[in-house]
Scaffold this motif. Structure first.
Motif, PDB file in Angstrom:
ATOM      1  N   ILE A  68      11.297  19.203 -24.856  1.00  0.00           N
ATOM      2  CA  ILE A  68      11.596  19.684 -26.210  1.00  0.00           C
ATOM      3  C   ILE A  68      12.758  18.879 -26.810  1.00  0.00           C
ATOM      4  CG2 ILE A  68      12.341  21.667 -27.566  1.00  0.00           C
ATOM      5  CD1 ILE A  68       9.431  21.793 -26.517  1.00  0.00           C
ATOM      6  N   ARG A 125       2.668  24.504 -26.377  1.00  0.00           N
ATOM      7  CA  ARG A 125       3.116  25.813 -26.879  1.00  0.00           C
ATOM      8  C   ARG A 125       3.829  25.658 -28.224  1.00  0.00           C
ATOM      9  NH1 ARG A 125       5.014  28.141 -21.243  1.00  0.00           N
ATOM     10  NH2 ARG A 125       3.207  29.397 -20.690  1.00  0.00           N
ATOM     11  N   ALA A 126       4.604  24.605 -28.344  1.00  0.00           N
ATOM     12  CA  ALA A 126       5.281  24.353 -29.619  1.00  0.00           C
ATOM     13  C   ALA A 126       4.254  24.073 -30.712  1.00  0.00           C
ATOM     14  CB  ALA A 126       6.257  23.189 -29.477  1.00  0.00           C
ATOM     15  N   VAL A 127       3.253  23.276 -30.366  1.00  0.00           N
ATOM     16  CA  VAL A 127       2.185  22.978 -31.326  1.00  0.00           C
ATOM     17  C   VAL A 127       1.441  24.256 -31.697  1.00  0.00           C
ATOM     18  CG1 VAL A 127      -0.074  21.837 -31.535  1.00  0.00           C
ATOM     19  CG2 VAL A 127       1.879  20.577 -30.603  1.00  0.00           C
ATOM     20  N   MET A 155     -11.354  26.078 -38.412  1.00  0.00           N
ATOM     21  CA  MET A 155     -10.012  25.698 -38.873  1.00  0.00           C
ATOM     22  C   MET A 155      -9.742  24.236 -38.545  1.00  0.00           C
ATOM     23  SD  MET A 155      -6.398  27.293 -37.652  1.00  0.00           S
ATOM     24  CE  MET A 155      -4.862  26.515 -38.085  1.00  0.00           C
ATOM     25  N   ALA A 158       2.529  27.284 -31.702  1.00  0.00           N
ATOM     26  CA  ALA A 158       3.349  28.134 -32.565  1.00  0.00           C
ATOM     27  C   ALA A 158       3.340  27.636 -34.015  1.00  0.00           C
ATOM     28  CB  ALA A 158       4.779  28.187 -32.040  1.00  0.00           C
ATOM     29  N   ALA A 166       4.822  22.823 -22.506  1.00  0.00           N
ATOM     30  CA  ALA A 166       5.887  23.074 -23.482  1.00  0.00           C
ATOM     31  C   ALA A 166       5.537  22.497 -24.854  1.00  0.00           C
ATOM     32  CB  ALA A 166       7.208  22.482 -22.977  1.00  0.00           C
ATOM     33  N   VAL A 167       5.024  21.282 -24.847  1.00  0.00           N
ATOM     34  CA  VAL A 167       4.659  20.643 -26.120  1.00  0.00           C
ATOM     35  C   VAL A 167       3.509  21.402 -26.772  1.00  0.00           C
ATOM     36  CG1 VAL A 167       3.756  18.539 -27.166  1.00  0.00           C
ATOM     37  CG2 VAL A 167       5.474  18.380 -25.365  1.00  0.00           C
ATOM     38  N   ILE A 187       4.105  19.194 -37.129  1.00  0.00           N
ATOM     39  CA  ILE A 187       3.867  18.546 -35.842  1.00  0.00           C
ATOM     40  C   ILE A 187       4.023  17.036 -36.040  1.00  0.00           C
ATOM     41  CG2 ILE A 187       2.224  18.206 -33.954  1.00  0.00           C
ATOM     42  CD1 ILE A 187       0.851  20.809 -34.952  1.00  0.00           C
ATOM     43  N   PHE A 208      11.421  15.696 -27.979  1.00  0.00           N
ATOM     44  CA  PHE A 208      10.646  15.965 -29.203  1.00  0.00           C
ATOM     45  C   PHE A 208      11.587  16.044 -30.410  1.00  0.00           C
ATOM     46  CE2 PHE A 208       7.590  19.085 -31.408  1.00  0.00           C
ATOM     47  CZ  PHE A 208       6.767  18.057 -31.862  1.00  0.00           C
ATOM     48  N   PRO A 246       0.997  23.225 -39.424  1.00  0.00           N
ATOM     49  CA  PRO A 246       0.708  22.087 -38.538  1.00  0.00           C
ATOM     50  C   PRO A 246       1.324  20.788 -39.037  1.00  0.00           C
ATOM     51  CG  PRO A 246      -1.222  22.696 -39.820  1.00  0.00           C
ATOM     52  CD  PRO A 246      -0.209  23.775 -40.043  1.00  0.00           C
ATOM     53  N   PHE A 299      -6.779  20.897 -38.827  1.00  0.00           N
ATOM     54  CA  PHE A 299      -5.406  20.520 -39.137  1.00  0.00           C
ATOM     55  C   PHE A 299      -5.377  19.964 -40.552  1.00  0.00           C
ATOM     56  CE2 PHE A 299      -4.562  19.883 -34.490  1.00  0.00           C
ATOM     57  CZ  PHE A 299      -3.524  20.781 -34.439  1.00  0.00           C
ATOM     58  N   GLN A 354      10.805  20.934 -18.892  1.00  0.00           N
ATOM     59  CA  GLN A 354      10.373  21.468 -20.188  1.00  0.00           C
ATOM     60  C   GLN A 354      11.509  21.392 -21.208  1.00  0.00           C
ATOM     61  OE1 GLN A 354       8.806  25.421 -19.012  1.00  0.00           O
ATOM     62  NE2 GLN A 354       6.766  24.640 -19.548  1.00  0.00           N
ATOM     63  N   VAL A 364       0.957  25.823 -35.426  1.00  0.00           N
ATOM     64  CA  VAL A 364      -0.383  26.068 -35.990  1.00  0.00           C
ATOM     65  C   VAL A 364      -0.509  27.533 -36.388  1.00  0.00           C
ATOM     66  CG1 VAL A 364      -2.850  26.137 -35.451  1.00  0.00           C
ATOM     67  CG2 VAL A 364      -1.476  24.162 -34.748  1.00  0.00           C
TER      68      VAL A 364
END
Lengths: 281, 277
Positions: free
Chosen positions: B249, A230-232, B1, A234, A227-228, A244, B252, A241, B3, B245, A236
């Motif tokens: 989130i 996938r969020a990252v 690429m 998205a 999950a984390v 994040i 987060f 970024p 970050f 999950q 990027v």
């Protein structure tokens, strides 16, 4: 970037404390597993083992379909055949599953180790929060490997200290392409999701209740990694970024970011790895 | 690429179109529906096995210890869900032990796997209702500015919980029992209602949602050790990671480390002594 390093350090410290607590609880379960395993070895019946293997194979194959991102690595292809493989005739299917689970964890540790050598993940160009996540996640996988190996040895099997051979080939093939965050994250998602799906399938297939409980206690953690990531991924992909961070700038996130981490109401198992794939031969 | 380092003043809009976002959402919805057939298969299997379990009732298995622990609530720590409203009840002196019971409060005299199924349905219904209350409060402007991503999270998580409740109720109906339309009232009156009354912003709502997701995940993990039916174990196993999950989130968003534990916990798991109604 707006990252409160002190707050992050405190949270990682808290996470370590929680982790230590959880390891304590897991150790208790594993101690029980050792006892059960010793009893199991004393009373093993070859015919019963064969029956269990057949039943387990049926349960694993019942929900498995081919396809998916890892299909090229033989995903699911061996599910129907593994129980009759003579290479594993001397160990239970439970042990095979635990060894394969350990091999997936070993591969994850090695892959995150490799990622940390990349300047944009573990070097000077890395976002601190990304580096911290990769480092912490690697440590969690190392703990998972220990737990699976303890469970396997408790049931009379050998510890698996090598990576899953099929997926190792996938990782090795991908290494030259890891030139930026996006392919690294994509590879990590594949491995984490593959592990999570495998453990969901194994939870429904393991005969030994304590082995099942150990596996069940890990599957959701891998799902959280997914999950984390996938969020990252998205963020990027969206070219941001810099979002994040802990906490992320919620007001600036696209609406879709709220659900990108968990696409399914029910965790799939079509990417589950065959039980024999990482078993000790 | 690579970050790029974050530019503190950077505020330009995200380079993604509404059409892209719609497409992503549609993809998610499609993936969600694609997962349903596997669940239906598992539920069908559970229905069949339920009949078998009934036919062989009385047999002991090696899951007996875990099963008794879960069904009776003994050893099940209530964790973060301190039941303030129950402080004057018989549980007050020892929240880690619950009165022995083999039935869920509001759904008749269910026992065994079906009691756990009813508990799960009640918790899922409670999550659905709590998210709805949050969405309603946000719509009414009671929570201040609500980011679009938070709205999407709440609606998606709510949809998942509806699907989970539907799955468990399908099992009950197949077994000839009434589906659970109510909620876990033990948790609702003891935790959710008092906490929700104090929610004034998105952060407060996220904390409450996190508590519910953690409890659901813990309950499913406990349930996996207590359920006898293999199909029931499979169904619980397919749901527990999704609740975790959601929790990741929410952690987060709250600025907390999203994967705090290397191993999922059963602390906070509910038992079938909870009232469902």
């Amino acid at each position: 970037m707006h990252l409160d390093d002190r707050a992050l350090a405190e949270r990682i410290e808290e996470s370590r404390d929680l982790h230590a607590d959880s390891m304590h609880e897991t150790k208790a379960a594993l101690d029980e597993l050792v006892e059960v395993g010793q009893e199991s070895r004393d009373t093993r019946d070859p015919e019963e083992d064969a029956r269990v293997a057949r039943d387990t194979g049926r349960r694993l194959t019942a929900g498995a379909t081919s396809g998916g991102v890892l299909a090229a690595a033989g995903l699911g292809a061996a599910l129907a055949a593994f129980v009759s493989s003579p290479a594993f005739a001397d160990q239970t299917t439970d042990v095979q599953m635990l060894q394969t689970a350990a091999s997936l964890e070993n591969l994850a540790v090695a892959t995150y180790d490799t990622a940390l050598t990349l300047p944009f993940i573990g070097g000077s160009d890395a976002l601190p929060v990304v580096k911290a996540f990769v480092t912490t996640t690697k440590g969690q996988h190392a703990d998972h490997a220990k737990a699976f190996n303890a469970a396997a040895t408790a049931l009379g099997g050998k510890a698996q200290n090598a990576p899953d051979p099929a997926l190792l080939a996938v990782v090795n093939k991908a290494k030259p392409t890891l030139t930026g965050p996006a392919p690294v994250v994509a590879l990590a998602i594949q491995l984490e999701d593959g592990a999570a799906q495998t453990y969901v399938a194994y939870t429904g297939a393991l005969e030994d209740t304590n082995a099942r409980q150990v596996t069940a206690s890990i599957m959701g953690v891998e799902a959280q990694h997914v999950a984390v990531l996938r969020a990252v991924q998205a963020l990027v992909a969206a070219g941001h970024p810099e979002y994040i961070m802990l906490p992320p700038p919620a007001a600036q996130l696209p609406a879709a970011a709220g659900s990108v981490g968990f696409p399914d109401a029910f965790y799939k198992t079509d990417m589950a790895r065959p039980a024999t794939e990482g078993a000790v031969k | 690429m690579r970050f790029p380092r974050r530019d503190a003043q950077r505020t330009e809009p995200i380079a993604i179109s509404e059409a892209d976002l719609d497409a992503m959402t549609a993809d998610l919805d499609e993936m969600h529906h694609a997962s349903m057939p596997a669940l239906r298969d598992a539920v069908d299997e559970l229905k069949q096995l339920h009949a078998d379990v009934r036919a062989t009732a009385g047999g002991l298995s090696n899951t007996l210890a875990n099963r008794r622990q879960f069904l009776l609530g003994s050893g099940v720590v209530l964790g973060g869900l301190a039941l303030a409203a129950c402080s004057s009840s018989s549980k007050s002196s020892s929240p880690t032990t619950s009165p022995p019971t083999t039935a869920t409060g509001g759904s008749g005299k269910l026992t065994g796997d079906l009691a756990i199924v009813a508990l799960a349905a009640g918790l899922e219904n409670l999550a659905v209702g709590t998210y709805q209350a949050g969405i309603d409060a946000a719509t009414a402007g009671k929570l201040g500015a609500v980011p679009p991503a938070v709205v999407t999270f709440a609606k998606t998580a709510q949809t998942h919980h509806k699907a989970h409740a539907s799955a468990w109720n399908g099992v009950l109906k197949a077994a000839g029992e009434r589906p659970v339309t109510g909620v876990d009232t033990t948790v609702k009156t003891g935790v959710v209602d008092p906490a929700f009354a104090k929610v004034t912003d998105v952060g407060g709502l996220a904390k409450l949602a996190l508590e519910l997701e953690d409890v659901a995940a813990a309950t499913y993990l406990g349930g996996i050790g207590a359920i006898e039916s293999n199909a029931g174990i499979k169904t619980a196993a397919s749901i527990q990671p999704v609740e975790m999950q959601h929790a990741a989130i929410l952690n987060f968003v709250l600025g907390q480390y999203p994967v705090p534990d290397a191993f999922a916990q059963t602390a906070g798991a509910r038992s079938t002594s909870d009232m469902i109604g």
